[in-house]
Design a protein around this motif. Structure first.
Motif, PDB file in Angstrom:
ATOM      1  N   GLY A 162       0.808  -1.213   0.000  1.00 37.69           N
ATOM      2  CA  GLY A 162       0.000   0.000   0.000  1.00 37.69           C
ATOM      3  C   GLY A 162       0.838   1.257   0.000  1.00 37.69           C
ATOM      4  N   SER A 163       1.969   1.239  -0.690  1.00 38.35           N
ATOM      5  CA  SER A 163       2.816   2.423  -0.785  1.00 38.35           C
ATOM      6  C   SER A 163       3.481   2.463  -2.146  1.00 38.35           C
ATOM      7  N   VAL A 164       4.004   3.633  -2.484  1.00 37.58           N
ATOM      8  CA  VAL A 164       4.620   3.856  -3.787  1.00 37.58           C
ATOM      9  C   VAL A 164       5.909   3.053  -3.917  1.00 37.58           C
ATOM     10  N   TYR A 189       7.561  -5.381  -7.631  1.00 31.39           N
ATOM     11  CA  TYR A 189       6.698  -4.762  -6.630  1.00 31.39           C
ATOM     12  C   TYR A 189       5.586  -3.996  -7.326  1.00 31.39           C
ATOM     13  N   ILE A 190       4.345  -4.205  -6.889  1.00 30.27           N
ATOM     14  CA  ILE A 190       3.189  -3.504  -7.449  1.00 30.27           C
ATOM     15  C   ILE A 190       2.575  -2.630  -6.360  1.00 30.27           C
ATOM     16  N   PRO A 191       2.560  -1.306  -6.577  1.00 35.60           N
ATOM     17  CA  PRO A 191       2.046  -0.394  -5.544  1.00 35.60           C
ATOM     18  C   PRO A 191       0.544  -0.169  -5.642  1.00 35.60           C
ATOM     19  N   TYR A 192      -0.080   0.052  -4.504  1.00 42.70           N
ATOM     20  CA  TYR A 192      -1.501   0.410  -4.428  1.00 42.70           C
ATOM     21  C   TYR A 192      -1.630   1.627  -3.524  1.00 42.70           C
ATOM     22  N   ASP A 193      -2.700   2.377  -3.695  1.00 45.90           N
ATOM     23  CA  ASP A 193      -2.846   3.653  -2.995  1.00 45.90           C
ATOM     24  C   ASP A 193      -3.099   3.495  -1.503  1.00 45.90           C
ATOM     25  N   LEU A 210       1.721 -10.050  -0.197  1.00 43.32           N
ATOM     26  CA  LEU A 210       1.525  -8.661   0.194  1.00 43.32           C
ATOM     27  C   LEU A 210       2.458  -8.306   1.334  1.00 43.32           C
ATOM     28  N   SER A 211       3.145  -7.183   1.199  1.00 42.65           N
ATOM     29  CA  SER A 211       3.959  -6.620   2.261  1.00 42.65           C
ATOM     30  C   SER A 211       3.117  -5.562   2.959  1.00 42.65           C
ATOM     31  N   THR A 212       2.908  -5.733   4.264  1.00 38.33           N
ATOM     32  CA  THR A 212       1.988  -4.842   4.964  1.00 38.33           C
ATOM     33  C   THR A 212       2.347  -4.763   6.443  1.00 38.33           C
TER      34      THR A 212
END
Length: 328
Positions: A162-164, A189-193, A210-212
């Motif tokens: 959930g980061s750039v 890595y695929i970013p989400y808002d 997912l890295s969170t």
């Protein structure tokens, strides 16, 4: 060993001295602040969102704050909310913005032109370990499985967050893979808002893992939606007792992400001290302990000048680490 942790100032081992100017005296547990409006720089379901709402819940239910309201303002990697708070400072004296390590990272990388120095520093309040999770139906059940999948087909083993790119979740994924002996820059890595959107991508199969933040992963794991395959703590965390640490799986790294609160520039000293007083008293309440325990957070407390010194330390540590990994 990759070991990126909060400095000793951040660990709550003893009461932290308050600034010399104090808010009006209140009996323990009595209302300190009438209301707080929490500004959240990301969308619903992310770590910032959970931290703001959990803190507001504890403060109001403990009677330290009368009412709490919340506003999600996504955009610009958190820069939209920071810019708004600065540009509308005089009308936002009742607002606290939640933020964390990304305010340092994104300032270093130029994602936004401001830094923590442009805001009023209130306090660091919690630490949140990171986690790598997979969908409940994924054939991956451990970090060993994920590494094997990556070795077989790196492009098909994308890790989201959930980061750039170059942001917090990306940095953690890169640190984990580097510690596992892989090329950190080779990780797709695929970013989400926001954390919620990233979790939706995981459940749909758009990403392999997912890295969170651990607190975000715990709720989904408890609901049976995901499997936590590795956490970045020194030892297992009570909130996710079955989740193995990276070290247990032969990956020699630890990491904890701080979170805290900032006010608008020029915030009157009396309000600064009142906010700090409310947050300090919050730690001794059962309402806070309930929120903290269910999220697996680590109690920290950096207030005022200690918070500033800690952020300056983090700026150097993070900058050095990002250069090593090729992000700067």
């Amino acid at each position: 060993m990759t070991n990126f942790k909060l400095g000793r100032r951040a660990v709550i081992a003893a009461a932290v001295a308050m600034l010399g100017f104090t808010a009006p005296a209140h009996a323990e547990g009595h209302q300190v602040v009438d209301s707080i409006h929490f500004l959240i720089p990301g969308g619903a379901g992310g770590g910032w969102d959970g931290t703001a709402r959990g803190t507001g819940e504890a403060l109001t239910e403990a009677g330290l704050v009368g009412t709490a309201s919340y506003e999600n303002m996504s955009g610009g990697g958190g820069g939209k909310a920071i810019g708004y708070l600065i540009e509308n400072a005089e009308s936002n004296h009742g607002t606290l913005m939640v933020n964390s390590t990304p305010i340092v990272i994104r300032s270093l990388t130029g994602v936004f032109p401001q830094s923590f120095r442009d805001l009023t520093l209130i306090a660091g309040t919690i630490g949140d370990y990171a986690a790598i999770v997979v969908g409940k139906d994924s054939p991956v059940n451990s970090m060993e499985d994920l590494i094997a999948a990556y070795d077989a087909d790196p492009d098909a083993t994308a890790i989201g967050g959930g980061s750039v790119p170059g942001g917090m979740d990306h940095l953690v994924a890169a640190m984990v893979m580097e510690a596992a002996g892989k090329d950190a820059l080779g990780v797709k890595y695929i970013p989400y808002d926001a954390g919620g959107k990233a979790m939706a991508a995981l459940l749909s199969g758009e990403i392999a893992a997912l890295s969170t933040g651990l607190s975000e992963a715990v709720d989904l794991a408890n609901a049976g939606e995901v499997k936590i395959i590795g956490i970045t703590s020194d030892e297992r965390v009570e909130a996710a007792g079955d989740a193995m640490t990276m070290a247990e799986q032969g990956i020699d790294m630890t990491f904890v992400n701080w979170r805290g609160f900032f006010g608008a520039p020029g915030l009157p000293e009396e309000q600064v001290t009142a906010y700090q007083d409310a947050l300090m008293k919050m730690y001794d309440t059962p309402e806070w302990e309930e929120v903290r325990a269910r999220n697996g957070w680590v109690n920290i407390h950096n207030s005022g000048d200690d918070f500033k010194a800690f952020l300056e330390d983090q700026e150097k540590v993070i900058g050095d680490l990002m250069k090593k990994l090729g992000f700067l």
